[in-house]
Write a protein that holds these residues in place. Structure first.
Motif: not given
Length: 456
Positions: A94-95, A143-156
């Motif tokens: 819903r967001r 806790l050991s997991l990492t991320v390098d991401a960019q989430i687009e505007r409007g993505t569900n």
């Protein structure tokens, strides 16, 4: 029937249902589960089974939300009510992600950022779900997991979190506690042969605890390399060459170098592009799954011996064996009783058997190859110390080996390895027809254990 409680939108219990014609209830590790009720039309029951009401089933920690109702009229069979819906995790659908969002560093912090900005404490008050709470996981595997991401505007938002979690083998759930919706990341326990901390959970027709099993593997959707185009530069993720190379294009021009006045370095921007490429490849992977009906008298009880998300060992009647994750649990209940159907999924089938010859399958671990069982090649792989056999393959163990099982002369050794420090070995003695197993965990070998069959 298992007890089904109906809760109204205020999360108050208003009805206890114990009589239905049929119920199918599915809990999932990755994403939202769903349910279907099929029962003769009952006007009193229809007063309680309404849109946006909730259902809770004894034995499940997931709360379902009623989303659809249908009345099926049939002169011969009678009129029936069909009620369907999905579990609470789907409220994230819903967001949307309201603003372009850069996620770097700790994975759990990144997920919390998405939830804070779009559900828990968004800038627009009307977007807030007031009883939604993020509960941090204390699991070191999270806790050991990492991320390098960019989430687009409007993505569900639901899809964004699902993709990030799926790529890392992480589940998420939203449970009800004191009228609060509690979001939490989790990873199942390893109960396969690759560990020694937990009791093994092995499903096999040989153990008579898995009935009517199905095994599926497919490359239909497989892609191994992706070309990624960003704003001004391109990169490639993946590998393979020749006929085994399967390419796909990823348009990542929506990943911006500058967001909210912050400009990414070349290295940071490249990591964002590679993350997007990895997500695309994870959606186009070699797919393997097991499913089957659990014997109600099995020694393994769901909720006690294993849970959703756990890694277990599955072996079918054709010798196909895999370390698999329990990704789905289906409960089917009608007037004939309750049936439980687990679904197991994996990207690592340890072995397959074709015409009596062991062959590796895509996605398997280890850097070696499993050789022909034609005798000549086996002798070519002769070893005098089984401790040195730390690469996936088949070997001939000579009588000079002091680390083979006690009391044997010579035989064959089947090895699967994650690395030289994490190894599984199965020794088959040619003189006595006995079979032994041991493992190396972080460089330390366990004792040999003899495996017994029904004929032993």
């Amino acid at each position: 029937f298992f007890e089904i409680l109906v809760l109204n939108p205020n999360l108050e219990t208003i009805k206890n249902i114990d009589t239905l014609k049929s119920l199918i209830w599915t809990d999932r590790y990755y994403g939202a589960g769903d349910f279907e009720i099929y029962t003769p039309v009952n006007l009193e029951l229809m007063l309680f089974l309404q849109q946006d009401y909730y259902l809770w089933r004894k034995g499940s920690e997931h709360l379902m939300m009623i989303e659809s109702m249908e009345i099926e009229c049939d002169i011969e069979e009678g009129d029936h009510l069909i009620v369907t819906g999905r579990s609470l995790e789907f409220i994230l659908d819903r967001r949307i992600v309201w603003e372009q969002t850069i996620l770097t560093g700790n994975f759990q912090d990144a997920i919390q950022t998405l939830l804070n900005e779009n559900v828990i404490s968004p800038a627009i008050e009307d977007r807030k779900i007031s009883n939604f709470i993020f509960e941090p996981s204390t699991d070191p595997n999270i806790l050991s997991l990492t991320v390098d991401a960019q989430i687009e505007r409007g993505t569900n938002l639901y899809e964004a979190i699902l993709v990030l979690c799926f790529e890392r083998g992480v589940g998420f759930k939203i449970t009800l506690s004191d009228d609060k919706f509690i979001f939490k990341l989790y990873k199942g326990e390893d109960r396969s042969y690759d560990q020694f901390d937990n009791p093994y959970v092995v499903f096999s027709s040989n153990f008579e605890n898995l009935m009517n099993s199905n095994y599926i593997e497919t490359k239909t959707n497989l892609k191994t390399v992706t070309l990624i185009d960003g704003e001004e530069e391109s990169t490639v993720v993946g590998g393979e060459s020749g006929l085994t190379r399967r390419e796909i294009y990823t348009d990542a021009k929506s990943i911006y170098r500058t967001v909210d006045g912050v400009t990414l370095t070349d290295e940071e921007y490249l990591a964002q592009l590679e993350q997007r490429g990895s997500e695309v490849l994870s959606e186009h992977s070699f797919s393997t799954s097991f499913d089957g009906e659990l014997d109600s008298a099995t020694t393994y009880k769901y909720g006690e011996d294993f849970l959703l998300g756990d890694l277990v060992q599955v072996v079918n009647e054709y010798g196909i064996e895999a370390k698999t994750r329990v990704v789905e649990m289906i409960y089917s209940q009608d007037l004939s009783g309750l049936k439980e159907y687990p679904t197991f999924a994996t990207d690592e089938v340890q072995q397959s058997v074709s015409n009596g010859v062991l062959t590796p399958t895509p996605g398997g671990s280890g850097g070696g190859s499993i050789t022909d069982a034609d005798g000549e090649q086996m002798r070519a792989n002769a070893i005098h110390n089984s401790n040195d056999a730390v690469t996936t393959g088949m070997y001939y163990v000579t009588s000079a080996d002091s680390n083979k099982p006690v009391g044997v002369t010579d035989g064959s050794l089947f090895v699967t390895s994650y690395s030289t420090a994490w190894v599984n070995q199965i020794y088959m003695d040619w003189r006595t027809n006995k079979t032994y197993r041991r493992s190396c965990a972080n460089g330390v070998w366990s004792p040999w254990i003899e495996l017994y069959t029904q004929n032993s």
